[in-house]
Design a protein around this motif. Structure first.
Motif, PDB file in Angstrom:
ATOM      1  N   GLY A   9       0.830  -1.190   0.000  1.00  0.00           N
ATOM      2  CA  GLY A   9       0.000   0.000   0.000  1.00  0.00           C
ATOM      3  C   GLY A   9       0.863   1.238   0.000  1.00  0.00           C
ATOM      4  N   SER A  10       0.238   2.374  -0.297  1.00  0.00           N
ATOM      5  CA  SER A  10       0.938   3.652  -0.322  1.00  0.00           C
ATOM      6  C   SER A  10      -0.064   4.742   0.008  1.00  0.00           C
ATOM      7  CB  SER A  10       1.546   3.887  -1.706  1.00  0.00           C
ATOM      8  OG  SER A  10       2.055   5.203  -1.825  1.00  0.00           O
ATOM      9  N   GLY A  11       0.437   5.866   0.554  1.00  0.00           N
ATOM     10  CA  GLY A  11      -0.480   6.985   0.753  1.00  0.00           C
ATOM     11  C   GLY A  11      -0.247   7.810   1.988  1.00  0.00           C
ATOM     12  N   TYR A  37       3.984  -0.718   3.383  1.00  0.00           N
ATOM     13  CA  TYR A  37       3.274   0.565   3.234  1.00  0.00           C
ATOM     14  C   TYR A  37       4.283   1.684   3.109  1.00  0.00           C
ATOM     15  CZ  TYR A  37      -0.008   4.405   4.005  1.00  0.00           C
ATOM     16  OH  TYR A  37      -0.779   5.552   3.851  1.00  0.00           O
ATOM     17  N   SER A  38       4.090   2.520   2.078  1.00  0.00           N
ATOM     18  CA  SER A  38       4.975   3.661   1.855  1.00  0.00           C
ATOM     19  C   SER A  38       4.197   4.957   2.073  1.00  0.00           C
ATOM     20  CB  SER A  38       5.527   3.617   0.429  1.00  0.00           C
ATOM     21  OG  SER A  38       6.412   4.684   0.199  1.00  0.00           O
ATOM     22  N   PRO A  39       4.516   5.743   3.118  1.00  0.00           N
ATOM     23  CA  PRO A  39       3.769   6.973   3.416  1.00  0.00           C
ATOM     24  C   PRO A  39       4.186   8.126   2.515  1.00  0.00           C
ATOM     25  CG  PRO A  39       5.491   6.672   5.044  1.00  0.00           C
ATOM     26  CD  PRO A  39       5.571   5.488   4.122  1.00  0.00           C
ATOM     27  N   ASP A  40       3.709   8.104   1.273  1.00  0.00           N
ATOM     28  CA  ASP A  40       4.127   9.085   0.274  1.00  0.00           C
ATOM     29  C   ASP A  40       3.164  10.263   0.138  1.00  0.00           C
ATOM     30  OD1 ASP A  40       6.300   7.412  -0.412  1.00  0.00           O
ATOM     31  OD2 ASP A  40       5.001   6.236  -1.723  1.00  0.00           O
ATOM     32  N   GLN A  55      -1.856  -2.638  -3.913  1.00  0.00           N
ATOM     33  CA  GLN A  55      -3.143  -3.303  -3.719  1.00  0.00           C
ATOM     34  C   GLN A  55      -4.139  -2.442  -2.930  1.00  0.00           C
ATOM     35  OE1 GLN A  55      -0.115  -5.417  -3.217  1.00  0.00           O
ATOM     36  NE2 GLN A  55      -0.543  -5.556  -5.417  1.00  0.00           N
ATOM     37  N   PHE A  56      -3.623  -1.459  -2.185  1.00  0.00           N
ATOM     38  CA  PHE A  56      -4.521  -0.560  -1.457  1.00  0.00           C
ATOM     39  C   PHE A  56      -3.842   0.793  -1.262  1.00  0.00           C
ATOM     40  CE2 PHE A  56      -1.952  -2.311   1.938  1.00  0.00           C
ATOM     41  CZ  PHE A  56      -1.836  -1.288   2.865  1.00  0.00           C
ATOM     42  N   ALA A  57      -4.662   1.791  -1.039  1.00  0.00           N
ATOM     43  CA  ALA A  57      -4.147   3.144  -0.782  1.00  0.00           C
ATOM     44  C   ALA A  57      -4.657   3.632   0.556  1.00  0.00           C
ATOM     45  CB  ALA A  57      -4.587   4.108  -1.887  1.00  0.00           C
ATOM     46  N   GLY A  58      -3.843   4.414   1.242  1.00  0.00           N
ATOM     47  CA  GLY A  58      -4.290   5.155   2.414  1.00  0.00           C
ATOM     48  C   GLY A  58      -4.515   6.593   1.987  1.00  0.00           C
ATOM     49  N   SER A  59      -5.686   7.155   2.293  1.00  0.00           N
ATOM     50  CA  SER A  59      -5.970   8.508   1.817  1.00  0.00           C
ATOM     51  C   SER A  59      -6.840   9.263   2.817  1.00  0.00           C
ATOM     52  CB  SER A  59      -6.677   8.466   0.463  1.00  0.00           C
ATOM     53  OG  SER A  59      -7.013   9.776   0.030  1.00  0.00           O
ATOM     54  N   ASP A  60      -6.449  10.506   3.084  1.00  0.00           N
ATOM     55  CA  ASP A  60      -7.225  11.368   3.979  1.00  0.00           C
ATOM     56  C   ASP A  60      -8.354  12.065   3.236  1.00  0.00           C
ATOM     57  OD1 ASP A  60      -5.207  10.615   5.685  1.00  0.00           O
ATOM     58  OD2 ASP A  60      -4.087  12.474   5.495  1.00  0.00           O
ATOM     59  N   ALA A 145       3.931  20.823   1.344  1.00  0.00           N
ATOM     60  CA  ALA A 145       4.454  21.002  -0.007  1.00  0.00           C
ATOM     61  C   ALA A 145       3.905  19.958  -0.967  1.00  0.00           C
ATOM     62  CB  ALA A 145       5.983  20.926   0.015  1.00  0.00           C
ATOM     63  N   ASP A 146       3.516  18.791  -0.429  1.00  0.00           N
ATOM     64  CA  ASP A 146       3.037  17.698  -1.272  1.00  0.00           C
ATOM     65  C   ASP A 146       1.518  17.705  -1.326  1.00  0.00           C
ATOM     66  OD1 ASP A 146       3.348  17.192   1.496  1.00  0.00           O
ATOM     67  OD2 ASP A 146       2.945  15.073   1.196  1.00  0.00           O
ATOM     68  N   ASP A 147       0.964  17.006  -2.313  1.00  0.00           N
ATOM     69  CA  ASP A 147      -0.479  16.835  -2.412  1.00  0.00           C
ATOM     70  C   ASP A 147      -0.938  16.011  -1.220  1.00  0.00           C
ATOM     71  OD1 ASP A 147      -3.039  15.434  -3.179  1.00  0.00           O
ATOM     72  OD2 ASP A 147      -2.806  16.722  -4.909  1.00  0.00           O
ATOM     73  N   SER A 148      -1.848  16.573  -0.433  1.00  0.00           N
ATOM     74  CA  SER A 148      -2.111  16.018   0.884  1.00  0.00           C
ATOM     75  C   SER A 148      -3.596  16.000   1.214  1.00  0.00           C
ATOM     76  CB  SER A 148      -1.359  16.864   1.935  1.00  0.00           C
ATOM     77  OG  SER A 148      -1.930  16.746   3.208  1.00  0.00           O
TER      78      SER A 148
END
Length: 330
Positions: A9-11, A37-40, A55-60, A145-148
């Motif tokens: 996962g990433s996000g 999981y990569s906290p990008d 396979q999955f994303a973490g998103s606020d 600075a990043d898309d958040s």
């Protein structure tokens, strides 16, 4: 457990501390499964899922309509599912030695981050904090600075609760031309505030250092301190986003609620899964991990590691059913 395999996962960086706890707890139950999981950042996580890279994303922030369309190309005809997994208040944190908290309404917060309030002893702040000796220190706003997803939740709060002071539409990208400083990720923002006296930032509460002060939000006629309990009260006022599938649990928060004790500057962070995967092994891995995250054990682990609020029972039941609906694509 005989379950084995790898899922990635990433996000969301806000989910980072909770994710560490979830991965650790899940490993105890399923030692042959590796969860990566990569906290990008939330935007990067959604993009990675839509590209088929994870396979999955973490998103606020939940998937937007355009993203839902893209998801059908990767996840099959039913697209992807937004599953609430992590509830946390967003802190407005500041570095003013000797001051642990300040009262502010949404209009004042918006004017601070627009650069309209330049010094901490401004009359708009002083009027809401009688008896507090405010320094004549310049205000330095710090943004992501990043898309958040944290930025999207924060700007949504400002736009809905103080539309005249913050006319910009909600966005995961910070508006240009407002001055101040910016930093990468939640940890980067808080690191900048910690070393810069007079600075102020918005961040998931889990990463806010105890040395920093935090803002009490004006809700109705009261000022509500930041807490997991106050965040839960705000989430209980949320409604389902219309036009979604039965198992897509995207939620709209009422940022202008006057419910007693509610803290409406809150993020609901989602685990975004495909509604279908090409092989049964991935389906089993994803479903087992997803069910652990929203279980009482998973939510307790998150609360201990990240000061998060537990998912309300009714919402947890809906999330459980949604994860169970994930299937193998024909």
């Amino acid at each position: 457990s005989t379950l084995s395999g790898i899922i990635s996962g990433s996000g969301s960086t806000a989910q980072g501390p909770a994710m560490d706890a979830w991965i650790g707890g899940f490993r105890v139950l399923h030692p042959k499964v590796q969860v990566q999981y990569s906290p990008d950042g939330s935007g990067a996580g959604r993009n990675a899922l839509l590209a088929g890279a994870v396979q999955f994303a973490g998103s606020d922030a939940y998937l937007q309509d355009e993203e839902l369309g893209e998801a059908r190309e990767v996840c099959g005809p039913d697209g992807a599912l937004d599953i609430p997994a992590y509830i946390s208040p967003i802190a407005v944190a500041f570095n003013l030695p000797g001051i642990e908290s300040l009262n502010m309404d949404a209009d004042t917060i918006a004017r601070i981050f627009r650069g309209d309030i330049e010094f901490w002893n401004d009359p708009a702040i002083a009027a809401q904090n009688p008896g507090v000796e405010l320094p004549e220190t310049r205000v330095t706003p710090v943004s992501r600075a990043d898309d958040s997803g944290t930025t999207e939740n924060f700007t949504e709060y400002l736009h809905e609760a103080a539309p005249e002071a913050w006319p910009n539409d909600p966005s995961g990208s910070w508006p240009g031309g407002l001055g101040g400083e910016n930093a990468q990720g939640s940890a980067g923002v808080i690191s900048t505030v910690t070393r810069t006296e007079g600075s102020v930032a918005y961040s998931d509460d889990s990463v806010v250092d105890d040395s920093l002060g935090t803002v009490n939000l004006k809700v109705g006629e009261q000022y509500v301190p930041i807490s997991a309990e106050a965040a839960s009260i705000a989430v209980e006022q949320a409604t389902r986003v219309p036009g979604r599938s039965d198992h897509d649990i995207a939620l709209h928060l009422d940022r202008t609620t006057t419910a007693p004790g509610a803290y409406p500057l809150v993020l609901i962070s989602y685990q975004i899964f495909c509604s279908g995967y090409e092989d049964a092994e991935t389906v089993e891995l994803v479903k087992t991990f997803g069910q652990y995250v929203i279980s009482p054990e998973g939510q307790e682990a998150s609360a201990e590691a990240a000061k998060s609020a537990p998912i309300p029972q009714g919402l947890a039941e809906d999330a459980k059913a949604a994860i169970e609906s994930i299937t193998t694509l024909p």
